[in-house]
Scaffold this motif. Structure first.
Motif, PDB file in Angstrom:
ATOM      1  N   ALA A 186       0.839  -1.199   0.000  1.00  0.00           N
ATOM      2  CA  ALA A 186       0.000   0.000   0.000  1.00  0.00           C
ATOM      3  C   ALA A 186       0.875   1.249   0.000  1.00  0.00           C
ATOM      4  CB  ALA A 186      -0.911   0.011   1.236  1.00  0.00           C
ATOM      5  N   ASN A 187       0.340   2.338  -0.500  1.00  0.00           N
ATOM      6  CA  ASN A 187       1.026   3.625  -0.422  1.00  0.00           C
ATOM      7  C   ASN A 187       0.885   4.200   0.985  1.00  0.00           C
ATOM      8  OD1 ASN A 187      -0.066   4.121  -3.713  1.00  0.00           O
ATOM      9  ND2 ASN A 187       2.096   4.080  -3.162  1.00  0.00           N
ATOM     10  N   ALA A 188       1.886   4.988   1.397  1.00  0.00           N
ATOM     11  CA  ALA A 188       1.945   5.559   2.747  1.00  0.00           C
ATOM     12  C   ALA A 188       1.680   7.064   2.699  1.00  0.00           C
ATOM     13  CB  ALA A 188       3.317   5.289   3.371  1.00  0.00           C
ATOM     14  N   TRP A 189       0.886   7.556   3.663  1.00  0.00           N
ATOM     15  CA  TRP A 189       0.483   8.963   3.718  1.00  0.00           C
ATOM     16  C   TRP A 189       0.562   9.477   5.147  1.00  0.00           C
ATOM     17  CZ3 TRP A 189      -2.157  11.305  -0.663  1.00  0.00           C
ATOM     18  CH2 TRP A 189      -2.464  10.410  -1.707  1.00  0.00           C
ATOM     19  N   ILE A 190       0.767  10.797   5.270  1.00  0.00           N
ATOM     20  CA  ILE A 190       0.584  11.473   6.552  1.00  0.00           C
ATOM     21  C   ILE A 190      -0.191  12.766   6.315  1.00  0.00           C
ATOM     22  CG2 ILE A 190       2.646  10.524   7.642  1.00  0.00           C
ATOM     23  CD1 ILE A 190       4.014  13.266   7.126  1.00  0.00           C
ATOM     24  N   ILE A 191      -0.805  13.258   7.372  1.00  0.00           N
ATOM     25  CA  ILE A 191      -1.379  14.597   7.389  1.00  0.00           C
ATOM     26  C   ILE A 191      -0.635  15.355   8.479  1.00  0.00           C
ATOM     27  CG2 ILE A 191      -3.442  16.006   7.776  1.00  0.00           C
ATOM     28  CD1 ILE A 191      -5.105  13.655   6.780  1.00  0.00           C
ATOM     29  N   THR A 192       0.087  16.390   8.093  1.00  0.00           N
ATOM     30  CA  THR A 192       0.945  17.106   9.036  1.00  0.00           C
ATOM     31  C   THR A 192       0.121  17.872  10.056  1.00  0.00           C
ATOM     32  OG1 THR A 192       1.058  19.166   7.756  1.00  0.00           O
ATOM     33  CG2 THR A 192       2.621  17.409   7.168  1.00  0.00           C
ATOM     34  N   ALA A 193       0.816  18.374  11.082  1.00  0.00           N
ATOM     35  CA  ALA A 193       0.146  19.164  12.114  1.00  0.00           C
ATOM     36  C   ALA A 193      -0.511  20.402  11.521  1.00  0.00           C
ATOM     37  CB  ALA A 193       1.158  19.567  13.188  1.00  0.00           C
ATOM     38  N   ASP A 194       0.002  20.862  10.356  1.00  0.00           N
ATOM     39  CA  ASP A 194      -0.568  22.029   9.683  1.00  0.00           C
ATOM     40  C   ASP A 194      -1.699  21.650   8.723  1.00  0.00           C
ATOM     41  OD1 ASP A 194       1.253  23.706  10.959  1.00  0.00           O
ATOM     42  OD2 ASP A 194       2.765  23.401   9.396  1.00  0.00           O
ATOM     43  N   GLY A 195      -2.052  20.362   8.679  1.00  0.00           N
ATOM     44  CA  GLY A 195      -3.168  19.932   7.843  1.00  0.00           C
ATOM     45  C   GLY A 195      -2.814  19.714   6.383  1.00  0.00           C
ATOM     46  N   VAL A 196      -1.532  19.450   6.085  1.00  0.00           N
ATOM     47  CA  VAL A 196      -1.101  19.200   4.711  1.00  0.00           C
ATOM     48  C   VAL A 196      -1.024  17.690   4.476  1.00  0.00           C
ATOM     49  CG1 VAL A 196       0.697  19.559   2.971  1.00  0.00           C
ATOM     50  CG2 VAL A 196       0.194  21.347   4.662  1.00  0.00           C
ATOM     51  N   LEU A 197      -1.624  17.237   3.393  1.00  0.00           N
ATOM     52  CA  LEU A 197      -1.609  15.823   3.026  1.00  0.00           C
ATOM     53  C   LEU A 197      -0.324  15.533   2.253  1.00  0.00           C
ATOM     54  CD1 LEU A 197      -3.378  13.223   2.993  1.00  0.00           C
ATOM     55  CD2 LEU A 197      -4.292  14.006   0.809  1.00  0.00           C
ATOM     56  N   VAL A 198       0.471  14.575   2.754  1.00  0.00           N
ATOM     57  CA  VAL A 198       1.803  14.322   2.190  1.00  0.00           C
ATOM     58  C   VAL A 198       1.953  12.847   1.841  1.00  0.00           C
ATOM     59  CG1 VAL A 198       4.296  14.440   2.579  1.00  0.00           C
ATOM     60  CG2 VAL A 198       2.794  16.185   3.581  1.00  0.00           C
ATOM     61  N   THR A 199       2.475  12.573   0.656  1.00  0.00           N
ATOM     62  CA  THR A 199       2.892  11.232   0.263  1.00  0.00           C
ATOM     63  C   THR A 199       4.042  11.361  -0.720  1.00  0.00           C
ATOM     64  OG1 THR A 199       2.070   9.051  -0.439  1.00  0.00           O
ATOM     65  CG2 THR A 199       1.383  10.939  -1.751  1.00  0.00           C
ATOM     66  N   ARG A 200       4.806  10.317  -0.853  1.00  0.00           N
ATOM     67  CA  ARG A 200       5.999  10.359  -1.704  1.00  0.00           C
ATOM     68  C   ARG A 200       5.598  10.542  -3.171  1.00  0.00           C
ATOM     69  NH1 ARG A 200      11.384   8.035  -0.122  1.00  0.00           N
ATOM     70  NH2 ARG A 200      12.674   8.060  -2.000  1.00  0.00           N
ATOM     71  N   PHE A 270      -9.811  13.575   9.150  1.00  0.00           N
ATOM     72  CA  PHE A 270      -9.557  13.725   7.719  1.00  0.00           C
ATOM     73  C   PHE A 270      -9.470  12.359   7.035  1.00  0.00           C
ATOM     74  CE2 PHE A 270      -7.635  18.009   8.766  1.00  0.00           C
ATOM     75  CZ  PHE A 270      -8.589  18.735   8.068  1.00  0.00           C
ATOM     76  N   SER A 271      -8.788  11.419   7.677  1.00  0.00           N
ATOM     77  CA  SER A 271      -8.641  10.083   7.096  1.00  0.00           C
ATOM     78  C   SER A 271      -9.994   9.418   6.912  1.00  0.00           C
ATOM     79  CB  SER A 271      -7.752   9.211   7.989  1.00  0.00           C
ATOM     80  OG  SER A 271      -6.476   9.789   8.157  1.00  0.00           O
ATOM     81  N   LEU A 272     -10.807   9.471   7.939  1.00  0.00           N
ATOM     82  CA  LEU A 272     -12.125   8.825   7.867  1.00  0.00           C
ATOM     83  C   LEU A 272     -13.025   9.512   6.853  1.00  0.00           C
ATOM     84  CD1 LEU A 272     -12.763   8.077  11.647  1.00  0.00           C
ATOM     85  CD2 LEU A 272     -12.095   6.459   9.855  1.00  0.00           C
ATOM     86  N   MET A 273     -12.906  10.845   6.755  1.00  0.00           N
ATOM     87  CA  MET A 273     -13.698  11.571   5.767  1.00  0.00           C
ATOM     88  C   MET A 273     -13.299  11.184   4.349  1.00  0.00           C
ATOM     89  SD  MET A 273     -13.293  14.314   3.458  1.00  0.00           S
ATOM     90  CE  MET A 273     -12.023  15.385   4.158  1.00  0.00           C
ATOM     91  N   LEU A 274     -11.985  11.087   4.085  1.00  0.00           N
ATOM     92  CA  LEU A 274     -11.526  10.720   2.749  1.00  0.00           C
ATOM     93  C   LEU A 274     -11.920   9.293   2.407  1.00  0.00           C
ATOM     94  CD1 LEU A 274      -7.979  12.366   2.728  1.00  0.00           C
ATOM     95  CD2 LEU A 274      -9.940  13.024   1.306  1.00  0.00           C
ATOM     96  N   ARG A 275     -11.861   8.395   3.386  1.00  0.00           N
ATOM     97  CA  ARG A 275     -12.301   7.012   3.145  1.00  0.00           C
ATOM     98  C   ARG A 275     -13.788   6.983   2.779  1.00  0.00           C
ATOM     99  NH1 ARG A 275     -11.364   1.528   4.221  1.00  0.00           N
ATOM    100  NH2 ARG A 275     -13.303   0.378   4.586  1.00  0.00           N
ATOM    101  N   GLU A 276     -14.580   7.716   3.536  1.00  0.00           N
ATOM    102  CA  GLU A 276     -16.022   7.752   3.261  1.00  0.00           C
ATOM    103  C   GLU A 276     -16.294   8.273   1.860  1.00  0.00           C
ATOM    104  OE1 GLU A 276     -20.110   9.776   5.090  1.00  0.00           O
ATOM    105  OE2 GLU A 276     -18.174  10.119   6.051  1.00  0.00           O
ATOM    106  N   ARG A 277     -15.582   9.314   1.471  1.00  0.00           N
ATOM    107  CA  ARG A 277     -15.759   9.882   0.121  1.00  0.00           C
ATOM    108  C   ARG A 277     -15.345   8.877  -0.952  1.00  0.00           C
ATOM    109  NH1 ARG A 277     -18.834  14.613  -0.073  1.00  0.00           N
ATOM    110  NH2 ARG A 277     -18.391  15.832   1.795  1.00  0.00           N
TER     111      ARG A 277
END
Length: 307
Positions: A186-200, A270-277
């Motif tokens: 699977a691809n790996a993701w984080i959401i930073t403390a500033d709310g930025v979605l980051v992946t390689r 944010f993660s749960l919202m994106l999954r739902e979408r």
């Protein structure tokens, strides 16, 4: 009902499905594969997987064994005869059967194609997403062309087994610079403390996941800032949220990395919202019109496969 597989032009019972001992996929891992998720009987993100399959074949110089139209019809029938409502479809194409030799066989050797289907428990998958998963980290020992979806997955299997041994669900792999590339599956993701979605970024270091691409689209619609760049294990542990994406896990929150909590140790909003979408729009992204036929109708037309 017996599971049905497709093997080189024939629909056969899964228990009897087989390829030749000198198939190059078996002897050299000289093969590519694709996996489609199935939601409510629909192949999700259909065109994206089909295009990536064509790219993988081209990169390994394996010719396409079927037209897109023929392959679509076969995939449709496999979903139907196996009555898959929620689960996955696995497709593998190898360079074919030939005398064992490292060099490619003549172009006259036809590629081998295998397609299988498997049901899954939608409620269990959703429950896991609501709980979140744990991941471990390990050095990335894979080959240099991870952007090609080949069946050469021994390092991935070893990483997954290491995760299982430690009670985790996935292993995030780390390159020589100390940066996370992606998970074993699977691809790996984080959401930073500033709310930025980051992946390689999608280069030769990772597989450009089809679900990965969709998440970018959904994030943009939700007004989330995104960045494609490497991130370290330490940055991931400082993140607000983390998650994985794949065709079969969709989007699943990560709540622990190497036994340390991410954020508050629970799936983030944010993660749960994106999954739902993602799940809610899955049917809209199916590009296989034949799949719109009721499953029972196509299965009825193919009932001789189960006799």
């Amino acid at each position: 009902m017996s599971r049905i597989a497709y093997v080189n032009g024939q629909y056969v019972r899964h228990a009897q499905a087989a390829v030749h001992v000198e198939d190059r996929g078996y002897q050299f891992a000289d093969a590519v594969y694709e996996v489609w998720g199935v939601i409510d009987g629909e192949l999700t993100d259909f065109e994206g997987h089909l295009k990536r399959l064509a790219r993988s074949l081209k990169e390994l110089q394996i010719r396409k064994p079927l037209s897109d139209a023929a392959l679509t019809a076969i995939l449709q029938r496999i979903v139907a005869v196996n009555r898959i409502r929620y689960g996955l479809i696995y497709l593998q194409i190898s360079r074919g059967v030939a005398r064992r030799d490292h060099v490619f066989p003549p172009d006259s050797v036809p590629p081998s194609i295998v397609i299988t289907a498997r049901s899954a428990n939608a409620n269990a998958a959703e429950s896991r997403a609501q709980r979140g998963i744990a991941v471990i980290t390990r050095p990335d020992q894979r080959w240099a062309r991870r952007d090609i979806k080949t069946v050469s997955l021994l390092p991935n299997a070893l990483a997954k087994q290491a995760a299982r041994a430690e009670g985790a669900a996935e292993c995030w792999m780390i390159d020589r610079d100390g940066m996370i590339t992606e998970g074993a599956a699977a691809n790996a993701w984080i959401i930073t403390a500033d709310g930025v979605l980051v992946t390689r970024a999608a280069d030769h270091d990772i597989l450009n996941g089809i679900t990965r691409r969709i998440i970018f689209e959904l994030a943009e619609k939700q007004g989330l800032a995104t960045e494609e760049r490497p991130f370290s294990r330490d940055e991931a542990l400082r993140a607000r949220e983390a998650f994985i994406t794949s065709a079969t896990s969709f989007l699943t929150p990560v709540v622990r990395i190497d036994s340390q909590p991410v954020g508050n140790g629970h799936p983030g909003s944010f993660s749960l919202m994106l999954r739902e979408r993602y799940v809610a729009t899955a049917k809209d992204r199916s590009k296989a019109p034949a799949m719109r036929q009721p499953v029972w109708l196509v299965a009825r037309r193919s009932k001789h496969l189960q006799n």
